[in-house]
Design an enzyme around this catalytic site. Structure first.
Site, short mmCIF file in Angstrom:
data_model
loop_
_atom_site.label_atom_id
_atom_site.label_comp_id
_atom_site.label_asym_id
_atom_site.label_seq_id
_atom_site.Cartn_x
_atom_site.Cartn_y
_atom_site.Cartn_z
N GLU A 285 -107.32 70.84 80.55
CA GLU A 285 -108.56 70.09 80.71
C GLU A 285 -109.83 70.93 80.71
O GLU A 285 -110.90 70.44 80.37
CB GLU A 285 -108.50 69.29 82.02
N SER B 28 -73.07 21.45 98.77
CA SER B 28 -72.05 21.45 99.83
C SER B 28 -72.25 22.56 100.85
O SER B 28 -71.57 22.56 101.89
CB SER B 28 -70.66 21.58 99.20
#
Length: 732
Positions: free
Chosen positions: A83, A433
């Site tokens: 950078e 159920s």
């Protein structure tokens, strides 16, 4: 000549004054870098499991601040080479880099190269917007010069390395290191450092999970820059540029978890979003290992069900689905099912891309979002080509500590990436159920025993919800005569259960349901699960069965601690005895029969004391199994988000129970093998099977056996059902 010189001098002075005024105007409202002296970066809030192990985090920005001394020198050099090679020499802006970029951009007639220093990037990220303009660039440069006057180079680099965005929701090198490599930044090797340094330029383009070839190319470029800058040797370059990409693939979805969302919703609702950026520690009840196991078995189970029944199912992994979408052969005609990508959602319609085609489909109750991949089915209707978006087959799993109600695992769907909607908590479905134990427990409380006989022949009942008579039916139309309550529950006989409800009345079942957190209605269909509940609610109800009537509220946050050590809240089990332990223990014995001799027989594979109940709703829209050991309760639901049939035969034992077995085949063995406790007032005797009775009611055993024998002799019971083997087919 003199006039020309005066003009040039005047022009220069005017230009200088105007330029100075312009710069002063731009810098007038700039913040002072001095505020950074007391600046605290937003830090992620860490979530821990019940063993104190990091489980994940929730954050506005996922960041863990580390001082420069804990960042290896090769990591720092990698970012400097990538950078800002002159970082330690320029005053905040780099005239050499500016000139180089200017020449390159003029030559390319485009913005091909930037010249922002690390200090400028820090200034932009901290104080400015990302707009591309000359004035913003000038303000950025002014701020960079000011920052350099206030802070040392090392401090600037430290702030930069902790602030920079590196993709996948990671801010700073420590967060990125954990996500991509599963370790701290201080443990990174040289090649791994170069991978991180590759990301600030374009985090999405170079994402290691999505674009491994691009990131390798960029990594080796960074290594070559480090060689040219003198930070590494030729031998190191040759060694590390040949290394394969070693990333933590399972972290691709780091931070994407149903339970993490559940915790986030809770703390944000209670404390506001500030808690996401304050570096808090939240200690929870989740078991990290069980949660990962639950996600795997859910994905495996849903795919198994889908493939066995011809239900289209995309991979849980988003990128695999994307690959299939790109590689499919697009042929749009009736009978075809193709993968589409949702381009947009407008009102009640999806805009879907398939190859070069763009289709519009009705959204309805589907929960897909922009960017999702979906199956589109084409069909012919009155000679006209039509299409529909197919729903995903979904599921949910919840596991609770049987003795405390602590949530140990929570999976809210087949795949978080395909749908973050948490069905475990929010999906209201009919339990079928799986509600029946409430009816049978109510009967026990009213003095029945599991050996008591109930007539299972079909009868008609008035249903006030429809205003019509209703006659329940059994699975595959089976007919029964008188049966014991134990057999009726074990084989999930619908007619027996509704007839039992007719005998005992609505009051006790509704009250028992209320105590368990279930809202039952005074309809006979209630006995077959016509109410709606969530997987968490239903599993919590079964926790009360497992603990012999001790109802423990599900909880998941144990403690929240601020960054300075202040405890915001602390929680523990909240339990109350709501059901009689004797009758509840008898019910547990009956639910053991479901596993040993009934519809849940497959669960006997688990070599522990297991009880539970299957559940299936009309037209096979919902499949359930809620089962438990003395230590752990787990509930599984499978179905579509839409009220849509999964296909004939897709009952709880075939769809949900295998997922439950896969989960408990690991979870159940985390605890010692112990039977359910037997409270005072419960006795066991042969009747004819070894079964539990509330003391004082066991005398009915001989009477009921004699009654069953008499009924058989008189032909009241169809002999074929008396000859049935214990392991029967699923009856919802």
């Amino acid at each position: 000549m003199r006039k020309v010189l005066l003009f040039l001098a005047s022009f220069s002075i005017t230009f200088f004054i105007l330029s100075t005024l312009y710069l002063l105007a731009l810098s007038f409202n700039l913040p002072s870098p001095r505020v950074l002296k007391d600046w605290k970066t937003p830090q992620a809030t860490i979530i821990y499991d019940y063993k104190g192990r990091p489980f994940g985090d929730i954050a506005l920005q996922r960041r863990y601040y580390v001082s420069l001394e804990h960042i290896p020198i090769h990591v720092r050099y990698a970012f400097i080479s990538a950078e800002d090679k002159n970082f330690y020499w320029h005053p905040g802006v780099d005239p050499v880099a500016i000139g180089r970029a200017l020449i390159a951009n003029i030559y390319a007639r485009d913005i091909k190269q930037g010249a922002s220093t690390i200090t400028q990037q820090l200034a932009k990220n901290l104080f400015l917007t990302p707009e591309k303009s000359l004035s913003r660039k000038i303000r950025e440069a002014i701020l960079a010069l000011k920052i350099e006057r206030e802070f040392s180079k090392d401090k600037i680099l430290e702030m930069y390395l902790n602030y920079i965005y590196l993709g996948q929701g990671a801010y700073g090198v420590e967060a990125a290191s954990k996500i991509y490599f599963g370790k701290s930044v201080k443990e990174l090797t040289l090649d791994e450092a170069a991978v991180l340094a590759s990301l600030p330029k374009a985090p999405t383009k170079y994402n290691p999970f999505r674009n491994p070839d691009r990131i390798l190319e960029r990594r080796n470029y960074i290594l070559r820059r480090m060689l040219e800058d003198g930070y590494i040797t030729q031998a190191e370059y040759e060694e590390y540029s040949q290394k394969p990409l070693r990333i933590k693939s399972e972290n691709r979805y780091y931070g994407m978890d149903y339970f993490l969302d559940y915790v986030k919703d809770y703390v944000v609702d209670k404390y506001g979003e500030a808690i996401l950026a304050g570096g808090y520690a939240i200690y929870t009840t989740i078991d990290r290992d069980l949660q990962e196991h639950a996600k795997r078995v859910m994905e495996k189970g849903i795919l198994r069900v889908a493939r066995a029944n011809g239900i289209p199912a995309l991979p849980a992994d988003y990128y695999q689905a994307e690959k299939m979408y790109k590689e499919q052969k697009v042929e749009i005609k009736p009978g075809k099912v193709l993968i589409g990508k949702i381009k947009d959602v407008k009102g009640g319609e999806y805009i879907i891309e398939i190859g070069q085609e763009e289709l519009t489909a009705e959204k309805g109750e589907l929960t897909f979002e922009k960017g999702d991949f979906v199956f589109v089915r084409f069909y012919r209707d009155k000679k006209e080509l039509r299409w529909e978006v197919l729903p995903d087959l979904q599921g949910a799993l919840v596991a609770l500590d049987a003795k405390t109600g602590a949530i140990r695992a929570m999976v809210g769907g087949y795949s978080y990436m395909r749908s973050p909607y948490n069905r475990a908590v929010y999906a209201r479905r009919q339990p079928g159920s799986a509600i029946k134990p409430v009816i049978y427990l109510s009967a026990l409380i009213k003095g029945y025993t599991q050996a008591s006989i109930i007539d299972a022949s079909p009868q008609s009942f008035y249903d006030p919800s429809t205003g019509k008579d209703w006659t329940p039916k059994n699975y595959e139309g089976a007919d029964y005569g008188p049966v014991s309550l134990r057999t009726a529950l074990a084989k999930s006989i619908n007619t027996a259960t509704v007839n039992l409800l007719a005998e005992i009345g609505f009051d006790t079942p509704i009250e028992v349901g209320r105590l368990l957190g279930l809202d039952l209605k005074p309809y006979y269909s209630m006995a077959l699960g016509s109410i709606e509940t969530t997987p968490l609610q239903l599993t919590s109800a079964y926790q009360s069965f497992a603990s012999l009537g001790l109802k423990c509220e599900p909880y998941f946050v144990v403690k929240i601690v601020s960054a300075d050590g202040k405890v915001l809240e602390q929680n523990g089990p909240r339990c109350e005895q709501v059901l009689p332990p004797q009758e509840t223990r008898v019910l547990v014995d009956m639910l053991r029969a479901v596993v040993l001799e009934g519809t849940g027989a497959s669960a006997s594979f688990i070599q522990r004391y297991v009880a539970g109940k299957t559940g299936t709703t009309n037209d096979y829209m919902d499949a359930w199994f809620i089962g438990f050991t003395p230590d752990l309760v787990a509930g599984v639901w499978v179905g579509f988000d839409l009220k849509r049939s999964m296909g004939r035969g897709m009952a709880g034992s075939r769809v949900a129970l295998p997922i439950w077995i896969d989960f408990m085949s690991v979870a159940a063995y985390m605890f010692p093998k112990e039977d359910f406790p037997v409270p005072d007032g419960v006795v066991f005797l042969e009747c004819p099977k070894y079964m539990a009775f509330v003391s004082g009611t066991e005398g009915v055993c001989g009477q009921e056996q004699q009654k069953e024998q008499t009924d058989e002799l008189e032909g009241i019971v169809d002999p074929k059902f008396l000859r049935e083997q214990p392991n029967v087919k699923e009856i919802p």
